[in-house]
Design a protein around this motif. Structure first.
Motif, short mmCIF file in Angstrom:
data_model
loop_
_atom_site.label_atom_id
_atom_site.label_comp_id
_atom_site.label_asym_id
_atom_site.label_seq_id
_atom_site.Cartn_x
_atom_site.Cartn_y
_atom_site.Cartn_z
N LEU A 85 0.86 -1.18 0.00
CA LEU A 85 0.00 0.00 0.00
C LEU A 85 0.89 1.23 0.00
O LEU A 85 1.77 1.37 0.86
CB LEU A 85 -0.89 0.01 1.24
N ASN A 87 0.50 5.12 0.43
CA ASN A 87 -0.40 6.21 0.82
C ASN A 87 0.16 7.53 0.31
O ASN A 87 0.89 8.23 1.01
CB ASN A 87 -0.56 6.24 2.34
N PRO A 118 -4.63 8.14 5.17
CA PRO A 118 -3.66 7.05 5.31
C PRO A 118 -3.99 6.08 6.43
O PRO A 118 -3.76 4.87 6.30
CB PRO A 118 -2.34 7.79 5.58
N ALA A 122 -4.65 2.16 5.70
CA ALA A 122 -3.88 1.14 6.41
C ALA A 122 -4.81 0.19 7.15
O ALA A 122 -4.63 -1.04 7.12
CB ALA A 122 -2.91 1.80 7.37
N ARG A 123 -5.79 0.76 7.83
CA ARG A 123 -6.71 -0.07 8.64
C ARG A 123 -7.36 -1.16 7.80
O ARG A 123 -7.45 -2.32 8.21
CB ARG A 123 -7.78 0.83 9.26
N VAL A 126 -4.62 -3.79 6.18
CA VAL A 126 -3.84 -4.66 7.07
C VAL A 126 -4.20 -6.14 6.97
O VAL A 126 -3.31 -6.99 6.86
CB VAL A 126 -3.92 -4.15 8.52
N ILE A 136 3.78 -1.12 3.80
CA ILE A 136 3.12 0.16 3.59
C ILE A 136 4.19 1.24 3.43
O ILE A 136 5.18 1.25 4.17
CB ILE A 136 2.21 0.52 4.77
N ASN A 138 4.19 5.44 3.37
CA ASN A 138 3.46 6.69 3.50
C ASN A 138 4.25 7.83 2.88
O ASN A 138 5.49 7.87 2.98
CB ASN A 138 3.20 7.00 4.98
N THR A 165 3.68 6.55 10.95
CA THR A 165 4.50 5.53 10.31
C THR A 165 5.21 4.66 11.33
O THR A 165 5.14 3.42 11.28
CB THR A 165 5.54 6.18 9.37
N LEU A 168 2.71 2.53 13.44
CA LEU A 168 2.22 1.37 12.70
C LEU A 168 3.30 0.30 12.55
O LEU A 168 3.01 -0.90 12.65
CB LEU A 168 1.73 1.79 11.32
N VAL A 178 6.40 -0.89 7.68
CA VAL A 178 5.82 0.42 7.38
C VAL A 178 6.92 1.46 7.35
O VAL A 178 7.65 1.62 8.34
CB VAL A 178 4.75 0.82 8.41
#
Length: 255
Positions: A85, A87, A118, A122-123, A126, A136, A138, A165, A168, A178
């Protein structure tokens, strides 16, 4: 459809740095899903790269939880998996005017898009990333570290994104890595979507003020994204990588 090829989802992928990341990852053999609120620019990019089994555009606002939930379901339905991912979506204009005139709804919109977006992405990513030990990335900014006047809303969201960041990274490790990238001046004028205009060359002063000798390009950021989501970066997590041609390390005094 084969689910063996690695899949990346890039938010804010229709224009600017996001577009550069989409093009770069697609060129490196990743299957790429990307989203944006600019439907016209997103569809134009998808058409130019050949939308289909290897690349697909989704119209979505990352500040909306229902939209993010639906987006993630559609991406995984299309691709069968999610490995990375990115972001990148955000309000790109840093100037919010004098702080005493900064309206609360403007401040809140910056927070909603640049920081809550973001978090929501992420939520909902995951559970899918955890299955494949994904990652991930960012997209913050050097404005998380230094400021010009009248940039409180933008700077606050990017500083928050750097903190999000490492939070996470600690919470999701070791299953999910991350990391964060803080770009400096990146010239993306030719990556702004369907509306094109003549782009004036940057000046020697623009380039030479950077210790690296030039203004940045979207490919400089995209290459780092590609590295961070790859297997070679398996020992890297919770970090913020400043990519600004050395400007954040340069002392600048008025003569």
């Amino acid at each position: 459809m084969s689910t063996e090829k690695r899949v990346a989802l890039v938010s804010g992928g229709a224009r600017g740095i996001g577009r550069g990341i989409v093009e770069y990852l697609h060129g490196k053999g990743w299957r790429v899903a990307f989203c944006d609120i600019d439907r016209e620019a997103g569809e134009q990019l998808a058409d130019s790269l050949g939308s289909g089994s290897e690349l697909k555009f989704f119209a979505a606002d990352v500040a909306s939880e229902p939209a993010v939930r639906q987006l993630m379901e559609e991406v995984v339905r299309w691709a069968g998996r999610l490995d990375a991912l990115v972001n990148n979506a955000g309000i790109a204009s840093p100037d919010n005017g004098p702080v005493e005139e900064l309206a609360l709804d403007v401040w809140q919109r910056y927070l909603d898009v640049n920081l809550t977006g973001p978090f929501l992405m992420a939520r909902y990513a995951v559970p899918h990333l955890r299955k494949v030990r994904g990652s991930i990335v960012n997209m913050a900014s050097t404005r998380a570290l230094q400021s010009e006047p009248d940039t409180e809303a933008y700077a606050a969201t990017k500083g928050g994104l750097v903190a999000l960041t490492h939070a996470l990274a600690v919470s999701l490790g070791p299953d999910i890595r991350v990391n964060c990238i803080s770009p400096g001046w990146i010239d993306v004028r030719e990556l702004q979507g369907p509306v094109t205009a003549a782009v004036a060359p940057l000046s020697e002063v623009d380039h030479n003020q950077h210790p690296a000798g030039r203004v940045g390009r979207a490919a400089d950021i995209a290459a780092m994204v590609h590295y961070l989501i790859g297997e070679e970066a398996g020992f890297i997590t919770g970090q913020n990588f400043v990519i600004d041609g050395g400007m954040v390390r340069k002392m600048i005094y008025a003569d």
